[in-house]
Design a protein around this motif. Sequence first.
Motif, PDB file in Angstrom:
ATOM      1  N   LYS A  35       0.828  -1.209   0.000  1.00 36.67           N
ATOM      2  CA  LYS A  35       0.000   0.000   0.000  1.00 36.67           C
ATOM      3  C   LYS A  35       0.864   1.262   0.000  1.00 36.67           C
ATOM      4  N   LYS A  36       1.940   1.219   0.771  1.00 35.94           N
ATOM      5  CA  LYS A  36       2.849   2.362   0.820  1.00 35.94           C
ATOM      6  C   LYS A  36       3.476   2.617  -0.548  1.00 35.94           C
ATOM      7  N   THR A  37       3.873   1.543  -1.218  1.00 37.16           N
ATOM      8  CA  THR A  37       4.483   1.670  -2.543  1.00 37.16           C
ATOM      9  C   THR A  37       3.473   2.185  -3.555  1.00 37.16           C
ATOM     10  N   MET A  38       2.229   1.703  -3.467  1.00 33.43           N
ATOM     11  CA  MET A  38       1.168   2.183  -4.355  1.00 33.43           C
ATOM     12  C   MET A  38       0.958   3.686  -4.170  1.00 33.43           C
ATOM     13  N   GLY A  39       0.940   4.122  -2.911  1.00 34.43           N
ATOM     14  CA  GLY A  39       0.766   5.547  -2.625  1.00 34.43           C
ATOM     15  C   GLY A  39       1.909   6.376  -3.174  1.00 34.43           C
ATOM     16  N   GLN A  40       3.120   5.897  -2.985  1.00 33.48           N
ATOM     17  CA  GLN A  40       4.286   6.623  -3.490  1.00 33.48           C
ATOM     18  C   GLN A  40       4.327   6.612  -5.018  1.00 33.48           C
ATOM     19  N   ILE A  93      -1.043  13.493  -0.663  1.00 34.93           N
ATOM     20  CA  ILE A  93      -1.837  12.319  -0.281  1.00 34.93           C
ATOM     21  C   ILE A  93      -1.130  11.026  -0.682  1.00 34.93           C
ATOM     22  N   GLY A  94      -0.492  11.036  -1.842  1.00 33.98           N
ATOM     23  CA  GLY A  94       0.218   9.846  -2.290  1.00 33.98           C
ATOM     24  C   GLY A  94       1.332   9.443  -1.344  1.00 33.98           C
ATOM     25  N   LEU A  95       2.023  10.433  -0.801  1.00 35.52           N
ATOM     26  CA  LEU A  95       3.137  10.149   0.108  1.00 35.52           C
ATOM     27  C   LEU A  95       2.671   9.553   1.426  1.00 35.52           C
ATOM     28  N   ILE A 146      -2.911   6.560   5.686  1.00 36.10           N
ATOM     29  CA  ILE A 146      -4.344   6.860   5.595  1.00 36.10           C
ATOM     30  C   ILE A 146      -5.141   5.579   5.390  1.00 36.10           C
ATOM     31  N   SER A 147      -4.640   4.718   4.517  1.00 32.15           N
ATOM     32  CA  SER A 147      -5.329   3.459   4.235  1.00 32.15           C
ATOM     33  C   SER A 147      -5.408   2.568   5.469  1.00 32.15           C
TER      34      SER A 147
END
Length: 285
Positions: free
Chosen positions: A131-136, A256-258, A263-264
């Motif tokens: 999830k962290k990688t998806m956000g980044q 938000i991506g970072l 958040i998720s």
Amino acid sequence: MNEKQKTKLGLYLCSVLIMGVIAISSNLANIIASFPDVSSATVITCLMSVPFLLVIPTSLLSGKLMSYFSKKKLIITGVLFWIIGGLAPYFLTSLPAIAVMRGLLGAGIGLMQPSSNALIVEYFDDQAERKKTMGQLAASQMLGLIMFSLLSGTLGTLGKWNITFLIYLIGIIPLIGAIILLPDITPTKRKTSTGAKKQFVATKFIWVWILGAMIFMTGAQTYSNTASELIQELNLGNSIDAGYSLSFYAVGGLIIGLIFGKISQKLGKYTVLFGGDLVIIGSLL
């Protein structure tokens, strides 16, 4: 740098290109003015709508191609399409020919985006890291939009309408990064315990989600397609100011991506609802 860090860096470099269709939006008014015998709607269709029309079928096709080709090969092919389709209009004067090349650009994005997301799912087993990688990855896309908007706006002040297409030379850096950093994993066909292929079945929720995404993207593209022309028509500024407006539009997505992973974790299934609320509030303001 370990293999996972290399993979992340390669994906982040490539994801910068995903918003490449909008790269020329800051200079759209100058390009429209260079085709006085063609309506502005036609120019916008050729430059902005055609690429997105090609993104859709190519994205659907990429899922099938992943069964035969590694995701690295698909991403590299997508980047090559992106560079060729984006840069070629610099050398062209025919609007139909430019539209064809813009379609190739869209096809490149249609290969890159699904393949990048699929590679994350395949390569990162830990749910939190995924999830962290998806956000980044999403943050990198917004960073690319900011960079393209500012550079395109600056190039637009140099006189020639086509000089803004030189911005697509940036794709050479992600191309090298993809070749060196991404893992080349041989695709394997997934089967059930009985040996039959798994079939994907779209639920009603997925179709509702697709419809919502289409409505959102329609609104987002309407803004990016008309911002430059509107700003110059109302004498609010030039292509550089249009670049600033599109850059601020992307800043929220970058932030938000970072922090998307956190958040998720906090909001869980309400994450999408939270994002939708932010879009509505921002649009109303």
